[in-house]
Design a protein around this motif. Structure first.
Motif, PDB file in Angstrom:
ATOM      1  N   ASP A 140       0.832  -1.199   0.000  1.00 25.43           N
ATOM      2  CA  ASP A 140       0.000   0.000   0.000  1.00 25.43           C
ATOM      3  C   ASP A 140       0.869   1.254   0.000  1.00 25.43           C
ATOM      4  N   TYR A 141       0.369   2.302  -0.594  1.00 22.27           N
ATOM      5  CA  TYR A 141       1.066   3.592  -0.602  1.00 22.27           C
ATOM      6  C   TYR A 141       0.476   4.471   0.502  1.00 22.27           C
ATOM      7  N   SER A 142       0.850   4.141   1.718  1.00 25.96           N
ATOM      8  CA  SER A 142       0.370   4.868   2.893  1.00 25.96           C
ATOM      9  C   SER A 142       1.157   6.168   3.070  1.00 25.96           C
ATOM     10  N   ASP A 143       0.570   7.096   3.820  1.00 29.92           N
ATOM     11  CA  ASP A 143       1.307   8.289   4.238  1.00 29.92           C
ATOM     12  C   ASP A 143       2.563   7.822   4.960  1.00 29.92           C
ATOM     13  N   TRP A 144       3.647   8.580   4.867  1.00 27.77           N
ATOM     14  CA  TRP A 144       4.858   8.191   5.588  1.00 27.77           C
ATOM     15  C   TRP A 144       5.487   9.392   6.273  1.00 27.77           C
ATOM     16  N   ILE A 145       6.275   9.056   7.296  1.00 24.67           N
ATOM     17  CA  ILE A 145       6.940  10.058   8.129  1.00 24.67           C
ATOM     18  C   ILE A 145       8.399   9.657   8.271  1.00 24.67           C
ATOM     19  N   GLU A 146       9.289  10.614   8.123  1.00 26.37           N
ATOM     20  CA  GLU A 146      10.720  10.369   8.309  1.00 26.37           C
ATOM     21  C   GLU A 146      11.165  11.100   9.572  1.00 26.37           C
ATOM     22  N   ILE A 147      11.714  10.345  10.511  1.00 23.31           N
ATOM     23  CA  ILE A 147      12.268  10.888  11.744  1.00 23.31           C
ATOM     24  C   ILE A 147      13.784  10.919  11.570  1.00 23.31           C
ATOM     25  N   TYR A 148      14.423  12.000  12.009  1.00 21.41           N
ATOM     26  CA  TYR A 148      15.876  12.147  11.858  1.00 21.41           C
ATOM     27  C   TYR A 148      16.524  12.463  13.196  1.00 21.41           C
TER      28      TYR A 148
END
Length: 150
Positions: free
Chosen positions: A49-57
C-alpha cells in the motif's frame, strides 16, 4: 578572517559566545524531518500500500531511544501513537507509515494509528514527557500528491 568587536571585556565575550554555541547545539534533537500526506506512488509499505509516511531524523552524535515518544495529529491527545522500544542511531533516519494500521513491532515496519490529512492538520512529535519537539501548529500546509514536505 572575521573580526568581532565587543564593547565589554574579551574574556566575557568569549564565555558568552561559547555559552550561546552550547545552547544552540543542545537544542538539536530527534525531529520530524519530512513526511508525505498524499502518497500514491512514491513509497510502498510491506503490504504494497502507498500509505502516508513520516521520516524521523536524529541529527545528534548519539543514539536516541524513542520508547515513550509519541506522534499525534490531535493537539489534545499528545500520546495518540506511542513509539515502541526502538532507537535511532546518530545521524540516521527512521521511516514509519501513517496508515491507521497501528503496528508497533520494532522488528517490522512501524505504522501509526492515524493517517495524515492532505488538506493540512495539526501534527507533532512529542517527547516521553509530552513536550512537542516538532510541531505543526495550527497545521501543516495543504499537500500535493506524491510530494513530500520537510
Amino acid at each position: 578572517m572575521i573580526y568581532i568587536y565587543f564593547k565589554f571585556p574579551k574574556k566575557l565575550a568569549l564565555v558568552t559566545l561559547l555559552l550561546s554555541l552550547f545552547a544552540l547545539a543542545s537544542t538539536q534533537t530527534i525531529r520530524i524531518n519530512e513526511f508525505m500526506a498524499l502518497n500514491q506512488s512514491v513509497l510502498a509499505d510491506e503490504d504494497g500500500d502507498y500509505s502516508d509516511w513520516i521520516e524521523i531524523y536524529n541529527p545528534t552524535n548519539e543514539a536516541i531511544d524513542l520508547q515513550g515518544y509519541a506522534l499525534t495529529d490531535e493537539q489534545d491527545s499528545p500520546f495518540k501513537w506511542v513509539f515502541p522500544d526502538i532507537s535511532v542511531n546518530a545521524d540516521e533516519y527512521l521511516i514509519l507509515f501513517a496508515s491507521g494500521n497501528d503496528r508497533i513491532d520494532a522488528a517490522g515496519e512501524l505504522h501509526t494509528n492515524f493517517k495524515l490529512s492532505g488538506s493540512g492538520e495539526y501534527f507533532a512529535l512529542n517527547s516521553a514527557e509530552g513536550i512537542a519537539i516538532t510541531e505543526f501548529d495550527p497545521s501543516f500546509p495543504v499537500q500535493q500528491t506524491d510530494f513530500s514536505f520537510g
